[in-house]
Motif scaffolding. Structure first.
Motif, mmCIF file in Angstrom:
data_model
loop_
_atom_site.group_PDB
_atom_site.id
_atom_site.type_symbol
_atom_site.label_atom_id
_atom_site.label_comp_id
_atom_site.label_asym_id
_atom_site.label_seq_id
_atom_site.Cartn_x
_atom_site.Cartn_y
_atom_site.Cartn_z
ATOM 1 N N ALA A 2 0.841 -1.186 0.000
ATOM 2 C CA ALA A 2 0.000 0.000 0.000
ATOM 3 C C ALA A 2 0.879 1.241 0.000
ATOM 4 O O ALA A 2 1.976 1.227 0.555
ATOM 5 C CB ALA A 2 -0.913 0.013 1.221
ATOM 6 N N GLN A 24 -3.624 9.287 4.113
ATOM 7 C CA GLN A 24 -4.363 8.842 2.933
ATOM 8 C C GLN A 24 -3.726 7.568 2.386
ATOM 9 O O GLN A 24 -2.513 7.497 2.231
ATOM 10 C CB GLN A 24 -4.326 9.928 1.848
ATOM 11 C CG GLN A 24 -5.067 9.573 0.581
ATOM 12 C CD GLN A 24 -6.565 9.687 0.734
ATOM 13 O OE1 GLN A 24 -7.085 10.693 1.195
ATOM 14 N NE2 GLN A 24 -7.286 8.644 0.342
ATOM 15 N N VAL A 25 -4.565 6.570 2.107
ATOM 16 C CA VAL A 25 -4.081 5.280 1.589
ATOM 17 C C VAL A 25 -4.604 5.096 0.169
ATOM 18 O O VAL A 25 -5.711 5.545 -0.144
ATOM 19 C CB VAL A 25 -4.574 4.117 2.470
ATOM 20 C CG1 VAL A 25 -3.896 2.813 2.068
ATOM 21 C CG2 VAL A 25 -4.338 4.414 3.936
ATOM 22 N N ASP A 26 -3.825 4.420 -0.674
ATOM 23 C CA ASP A 26 -4.213 4.263 -2.072
ATOM 24 C C ASP A 26 -5.137 3.078 -2.305
ATOM 25 O O ASP A 26 -5.469 2.754 -3.446
ATOM 26 C CB ASP A 26 -2.972 4.141 -2.962
ATOM 27 C CG ASP A 26 -2.209 2.843 -2.738
ATOM 28 O OD1 ASP A 26 -1.405 2.480 -3.609
ATOM 29 O OD2 ASP A 26 -2.406 2.210 -1.682
ATOM 30 N N SER A 27 -5.558 2.398 -1.246
ATOM 31 C CA SER A 27 -6.503 1.301 -1.380
ATOM 32 C C SER A 27 -7.367 1.244 -0.130
ATOM 33 O O SER A 27 -7.031 1.850 0.890
ATOM 34 C CB SER A 27 -5.778 -0.032 -1.586
ATOM 35 O OG SER A 27 -4.901 -0.286 -0.504
ATOM 36 N N GLN A 28 -8.458 0.532 -0.218
ATOM 37 C CA GLN A 28 -9.356 0.453 0.930
ATOM 38 C C GLN A 28 -8.807 -0.521 1.961
ATOM 39 O O GLN A 28 -8.479 -1.666 1.627
ATOM 40 C CB GLN A 28 -10.742 0.024 0.463
ATOM 41 C CG GLN A 28 -11.421 1.056 -0.423
ATOM 42 C CD GLN A 28 -12.850 0.676 -0.768
ATOM 43 O OE1 GLN A 28 -13.220 -0.490 -0.724
ATOM 44 N NE2 GLN A 28 -13.668 1.671 -1.092
ATOM 45 N N THR A 74 -10.175 4.765 3.220
ATOM 46 C CA THR A 74 -8.885 5.211 2.693
ATOM 47 C C THR A 74 -8.302 6.414 3.421
ATOM 48 O O THR A 74 -7.250 6.919 3.048
ATOM 49 C CB THR A 74 -9.009 5.577 1.194
ATOM 50 O OG1 THR A 74 -9.906 6.697 1.065
ATOM 51 C CG2 THR A 74 -9.524 4.401 0.375
#
Lengths: 116, 111
Positions: A2, A24-28, A74
């Motif tokens: 991630a 903030q994350v680029d995937s759930q 996210t």
């Protein structure tokens, strides 16, 4: 894996004020964590933030001082409230992609906070 | 109070093997042992994880004895870019299975 970003990367604040750190994350992901790392020290877990439920705080950390939001899968924020110089530290968020089962976490770059 | 303990620092030279041992006497029965690497001004990065015996990937090996009360991270043929702080992470039964990072081992690789 991630990709995790944090804002701000660093800040200098006056005592008595508050700072909100964004993660903030680029995937759930279900599980997100917030850590504190004082200069030259190891990481200390502040709280676990799961979407749809209240954050779970570790001993020594309280919601009034470190309120956390987790509005979706996210994104999360950590607020450091009523800051004092003792809050000067690096704050990191991390995520666990497998629900935390194997404890494999992916970390953001950290937010370096200095309180004057 | 049980702790996860590591040596504070280790020096090595390029091309040598570096072995870092983490002691975790109160590891939780179902917990994995995970090692992370951290460079200055960066978040920790996952290196390797294991539950028992030996695990190897492209960057490291992890040796875990049968009692699981310790683990050894092995970095083969280190280079200058392996200079970093290395942390082990395990559950701690004495702290309600709380995830506890070791104190970190600062590895300095010299030319």
């Amino acid at each position: 894996s991630a990709v995790i970003s944090q804002k701000p990367s660093r800040d200098i604040c006056q005592r008595g004020t508050s700072l909100t750190i964004q993660c903030q994350v680029d995937s759930q992901v279900t599980m997100m964590f917030w850590y504190r790392q004082q200069p030259g020290q190891s990481l200390t877990l502040i709280a676990t933030a799961n979407q749809g439920s209240e954050a779970t705080y570790e001993s020594g950390f309280v919601i009034d001082k470190f309120p956390i939001s987790r509005p979706n899968l996210t994104f999360s924020t950590l607020t450091v409230s009523n800051m004092s110089p003792e809050d000067s530290s690096i704050y990191l968020c991390s995520v666990a992609l497998d629900g935390g089962f194997t404890d494999t976490q992916y970390f953001g770059p950290g937010t370096r906070l200095t309180v004057l | 109070l049980a702790k996860t303990t590591q040596p504070i620092s280790m020096d090595s030279y390029e091309g040598q093997e570096v072995n870092i041992t983490c002691s975790h006497n109160n590891i939780a029965t179902n917990d994995y042992i995970t090692w992370y690497q951290q460079f200055p001004s960066q978040g920790p990065r996952f290196i390797i994880q294991g539950y028992k015996t030996k695990v190897t990937n492209e960057v490291a090996s992890l040796f875990i004895p049968a009692d699981r009360k310790s683990s050894t991270l092995s970095l083969p043929r280190v280079s200058l870019s392996d200079t970093a702080v290395y942390y082990c992470l395990v559950g701690d039964r004495s702290a309600g299975n709380k995830l506890t990072f070791g104190g970190g081992t600062r590895v300095l690789v010299k030319p």
